[in-house]
Design a protein around this motif. Structure first.
Motif, mmCIF file in Angstrom:
data_model
loop_
_atom_site.group_PDB
_atom_site.id
_atom_site.type_symbol
_atom_site.label_atom_id
_atom_site.label_comp_id
_atom_site.label_asym_id
_atom_site.label_seq_id
_atom_site.Cartn_x
_atom_site.Cartn_y
_atom_site.Cartn_z
ATOM 1 N N GLY A 79 -10.313 10.166 11.416
ATOM 2 C CA GLY A 79 -10.423 8.744 11.655
ATOM 3 C C GLY A 79 -10.812 7.931 10.446
ATOM 4 O O GLY A 79 -11.016 6.715 10.538
ATOM 5 N N GLY A 80 -10.868 8.574 9.269
ATOM 6 C CA GLY A 80 -11.305 7.887 8.063
ATOM 7 C C GLY A 80 -10.213 7.124 7.350
ATOM 8 O O GLY A 80 -10.487 6.438 6.362
ATOM 9 N N GLN B 223 -14.108 0.791 9.418
ATOM 10 C CA GLN B 223 -12.750 1.304 9.426
ATOM 11 C C GLN B 223 -11.974 0.777 8.220
ATOM 12 O O GLN B 223 -12.025 -0.404 7.902
ATOM 13 C CB GLN B 223 -12.037 0.888 10.706
ATOM 14 C CG GLN B 223 -10.638 1.470 10.838
ATOM 15 C CD GLN B 223 -9.966 1.046 12.125
ATOM 16 O OE1 GLN B 223 -10.435 0.164 12.830
ATOM 17 N NE2 GLN B 223 -8.845 1.673 12.453
ATOM 18 N N GLY B 224 -11.269 1.695 7.552
ATOM 19 C CA GLY B 224 -10.466 1.312 6.404
ATOM 20 C C GLY B 224 -11.219 1.252 5.092
ATOM 21 O O GLY B 224 -10.610 1.040 4.044
ATOM 22 N N MET C 93 -10.478 -5.634 8.387
ATOM 23 C CA MET C 93 -9.180 -4.992 8.212
ATOM 24 C C MET C 93 -8.373 -5.781 7.196
ATOM 25 O O MET C 93 -8.245 -7.002 7.306
ATOM 26 C CB MET C 93 -8.425 -4.908 9.536
ATOM 27 C CG MET C 93 -7.067 -4.217 9.419
ATOM 28 S SD MET C 93 -6.178 -4.138 11.002
ATOM 29 C CE MET C 93 -7.230 -2.980 11.879
ATOM 30 N N LEU C 94 -7.864 -5.098 6.176
ATOM 31 C CA LEU C 94 -7.055 -5.743 5.146
ATOM 32 C C LEU C 94 -5.598 -5.486 5.490
ATOM 33 O O LEU C 94 -4.982 -4.527 5.035
ATOM 34 C CB LEU C 94 -7.410 -5.186 3.771
ATOM 35 C CG LEU C 94 -6.814 -5.909 2.559
ATOM 36 C CD1 LEU C 94 -7.288 -7.357 2.497
ATOM 37 C CD2 LEU C 94 -7.175 -5.176 1.277
ATOM 38 N N SER C 95 -5.040 -6.337 6.333
ATOM 39 C CA SER C 95 -3.700 -6.133 6.859
ATOM 40 C C SER C 95 -2.637 -6.496 5.838
ATOM 41 O O SER C 95 -2.777 -7.458 5.077
ATOM 42 C CB SER C 95 -3.499 -6.968 8.124
ATOM 43 O OG SER C 95 -2.152 -6.911 8.557
ATOM 44 N N GLN D 99 -11.766 -1.702 0.424
ATOM 45 C CA GLN D 99 -11.135 -1.872 1.721
ATOM 46 C C GLN D 99 -9.646 -1.602 1.542
ATOM 47 O O GLN D 99 -8.945 -2.327 0.828
ATOM 48 C CB GLN D 99 -11.351 -3.285 2.267
ATOM 49 C CG GLN D 99 -10.901 -3.476 3.709
ATOM 50 C CD GLN D 99 -11.779 -2.708 4.690
ATOM 51 O OE1 GLN D 99 -12.948 -2.458 4.417
ATOM 52 N NE2 GLN D 99 -11.211 -2.336 5.826
ATOM 53 N N ALA D 100 -9.170 -0.510 2.147
ATOM 54 C CA ALA D 100 -7.785 -0.092 1.955
ATOM 55 C C ALA D 100 -6.838 -0.951 2.782
ATOM 56 O O ALA D 100 -7.191 -1.484 3.832
ATOM 57 C CB ALA D 100 -7.621 1.374 2.342
#
Length: 271
Positions: free
Chosen positions: A58-59, A235-236, A9-11, A250-251
């Motif tokens: 969910g994408g 995810q992401g 996850m790229l927070s 990675q969004a």
């Protein structure tokens, strides 16, 4: 090309990421970081006036819309957020530079108003236009929303009225003429060619896809070759298509709270 190990996850709260985003020039927003380590950003003025986001359930399409819209708002833009599910973009409610609409009647009226605003902006001088805030039109679930707008128009269209919904006509006008009026559209979904009058690749300089079928890939990114394997993407993770090139990316993950805090109390430190 060598791939880079990216976090799952790229927070937005990741070290240095917020600073990197805030350092971007006006009209530019970061989508994420590619697996080659490249920052994947869009420049609405130089190359990509509009963005199309299409993912399976969910994408991450809602997250991408939220992240991009928030970045432009932080730069001083105004936004029209069209949220037909009424719960996907609750962050937008109550923000002073955002108009949030959820039901079909509200979306219809907002888009008709957009058409009027587009015409007004196109009549401004270059100096006047430069002083006007950028306007971001962020539409969730575009395919079903356009169908709803068409059906809604038919409920009260009278003899002599145009066959096409004026709301759909206004959106199409914004797509074709938006660059010259500082109006930029970010759509989530697969807008039907019959509704907007052109193939998606003609209207959008940047396309973001995740977990879509091979058929959808070919329709939305017809010049990039066969669709890459996407079924088991984490995810992401999305594919960003620009200039015929595909970037696995990675969004950025921004929560509703991240966005509201950033836009209303920008000096606070996000955790």
């Amino acid at each position: 090309m060598k791939k880079t190990a990216l976090p799952k996850m790229l927070s937005f709260s990741a070290p240095d990421l917020r600073e990197q985003i805030e350092a971007l020039p006006e009209g530019t927003a970061l989508i994420g970081i590619s697996t080659s380590g490249q920052a994947i950003a869009i420049d609405l003025d130089a190359e990509s006036p509009h963005v199309l986001v299409c993912t399976a359930s969910g994408g991450g399409s809602t997250t991408v819309l939220r992240s991009l819209t928030a970045q432009f708002l932080h730069q001083g833009a105004h936004a029209l957020v069209l949220d037909p599910k009424r719960i996907s973009h609750l962050w937008a409610k109550g923000l002073p530079t955002v108009t949030h609409r959820g039901n079909v009647a509200g979306i219809h009226d907002a888009l008709v108003g957009l058409g009027d605003e587009l015409a007004r902006r196109l009549d401004l001088t270059d100096t006047e236009l430069a002083a006007a805030p950028r306007l971001i039109v962020s539409m969730d679930s575009a395919h079903s929303t356009l169908r709803q707008l068409t059906r809604y128009w038919e409920t009260f269209r009278e003899k002599g009225d145009p066959h096409t919904s004026p709301a759909v006509t206004a959106l199409e006008a914004a797509l074709w003429a938006g660059r010259g009026a500082r109006v930029n559209v970010i759509l989530d979904g697969t807008p039907a060619t019959s509704a907007l009058g052109a193939a998606p690749h003609e209207l959008f300089g940047t396309v973001v896809l995740a977990r879509v079928s091979a058929n959808t890939w070919q329709r939305l990114a017809p010049f990039t070759g066969p669709a890459p394997k996407q079924r088991h993407m984490q995810q992401g993770r999305v594919h960003v298509i620009r200039h015929g090139e595909v970037h696995e990316t990675q969004a950025i993950w921004m929560t509703d709270a991240d966005v509201v805090t950033w836009l209303t109390a920008p000096d606070d430190t996000l955790s």
